[in-house]
Design an enzyme around this catalytic site. Structure first.
Site, PDB file in Angstrom:
ATOM      1  N   HIS A   1      -2.996   4.621  -1.527  1.00  0.00           N
ATOM      2  CA  HIS A   1      -1.854   5.161  -1.012  1.00  0.00           C
ATOM      3  C   HIS A   1      -1.485   4.754   0.328  1.00  0.00           C
ATOM      4  O   HIS A   1      -2.443   4.437   1.098  1.00  0.00           O
ATOM      5  CB  HIS A   1      -1.887   6.548  -1.356  1.00  0.00           C
ATOM      6  CG  HIS A   1      -2.913   7.356  -0.328  1.00  0.00           C
ATOM      7  ND1 HIS A   1      -4.185   7.553  -0.645  1.00  0.00           N
ATOM      8  CD2 HIS A   1      -2.703   8.066   0.841  1.00  0.00           C
ATOM      9  CE1 HIS A   1      -4.822   8.308   0.293  1.00  0.00           C
ATOM     10  NE2 HIS A   1      -3.841   8.525   0.999  1.00  0.00           N
TER      11      HIS A   1
ATOM     12  N   HIS B   1      -0.570   2.383   6.714  1.00  0.00           N
ATOM     13  CA  HIS B   1      -1.492   1.586   6.393  1.00  0.00           C
ATOM     14  C   HIS B   1      -2.074   2.025   4.935  1.00  0.00           C
ATOM     15  O   HIS B   1      -1.986   3.270   4.468  1.00  0.00           O
ATOM     16  CB  HIS B   1      -2.642   1.486   7.139  1.00  0.00           C
ATOM     17  CG  HIS B   1      -3.529   2.662   7.398  1.00  0.00           C
ATOM     18  ND1 HIS B   1      -3.033   3.782   8.290  1.00  0.00           N
ATOM     19  CD2 HIS B   1      -4.358   3.010   6.779  1.00  0.00           C
ATOM     20  CE1 HIS B   1      -3.675   4.707   8.285  1.00  0.00           C
ATOM     21  NE2 HIS B   1      -4.539   4.499   7.202  1.00  0.00           N
TER      22      HIS B   1
END
Length: 188
Positions: free
Chosen positions: A129, A44
């Site tokens: 990220h 995620h």
């Protein structure tokens, strides 16, 4: 006394990108000595780690984040590989996510809502990220990490962001993260 679980707000990623990143993990595991390689269903883009929230508070938090549903869906690019930490013993290996205007607006809205709920604002710059591995163990890598970064620098995927999720963390399970509330962004 109320029980507490840990939560965070994040952007889920679609199955196709999960598969791609999972393949990257499988290819890199023999080369890098990380202790943890997240399960593909745990991949995620974190927006905000909230930490412990009591069972008596979670409904208020869930309701507050409904304000995210007024934001429009958007797209970003996931591109390349990077690291946090020492170059030859990086503590985190990640797939990059472009830091565009829409993602930053979402991030700031999440921070504002969390702050209104009593959570501390993060003072560090936001670096979007997708964590691929963490907790380096073993000797320094030499220049293998730099070679990997170069090898993957042109790899990218378009990521359509249509929802944000409040996840609950279950440290002893695999996958570790359970979607508790899904907030749909407005379709464009």
């Amino acid at each position: 006394m109320s029980t507490q679980s840990h939560y965070f707000i994040a952007v889920p990623i679609k199955e196709r990108l999960k598969e791609q990143l999972s393949t990257w993990q499988k290819n890199l595991q023999p080369l890098l000595t990380y202790k943890q390689w997240p399960h593909k269903d745990d991949l995620h883009i974190t927006l905000k780690f909230l930490g412990a929230i009591g069972a008596d508070q979670i409904q208020n938090v869930q309701h507050a984040f409904k304000r995210l549903e007024s934001l429009d869906a958007f797209s970003v690019r996931a591109k390349g590989i990077g690291t946090f930490g020492q170059p030859d013993k990086p503590r985190v290996l990640w797939a990059g996510v472009e830091k565009n205007k829409a993602l930053m607006a979402l991030y700031h809205r999440v921070e504002d809502i969390a702050s209104a709920c009593g959570f501390t604002k993060d003072n560090r710059p936001y670096r979007p990220h997708i964590t691929l591995a963490k907790k380096w163990q073993g000797p320094p890598s030499g220049d293998i990490v730099q070679k990997i970064k170069r090898q993957y620098r042109n790899e990218h995927s378009l990521l359509n962001i249509q929802e944000v999720v409040l996840y609950q963390i279950h440290p002893q399970q695999t996958p570790k993260y359970e979607a508790k509330t899904v907030y749909q962004l407005r379709s464009r």
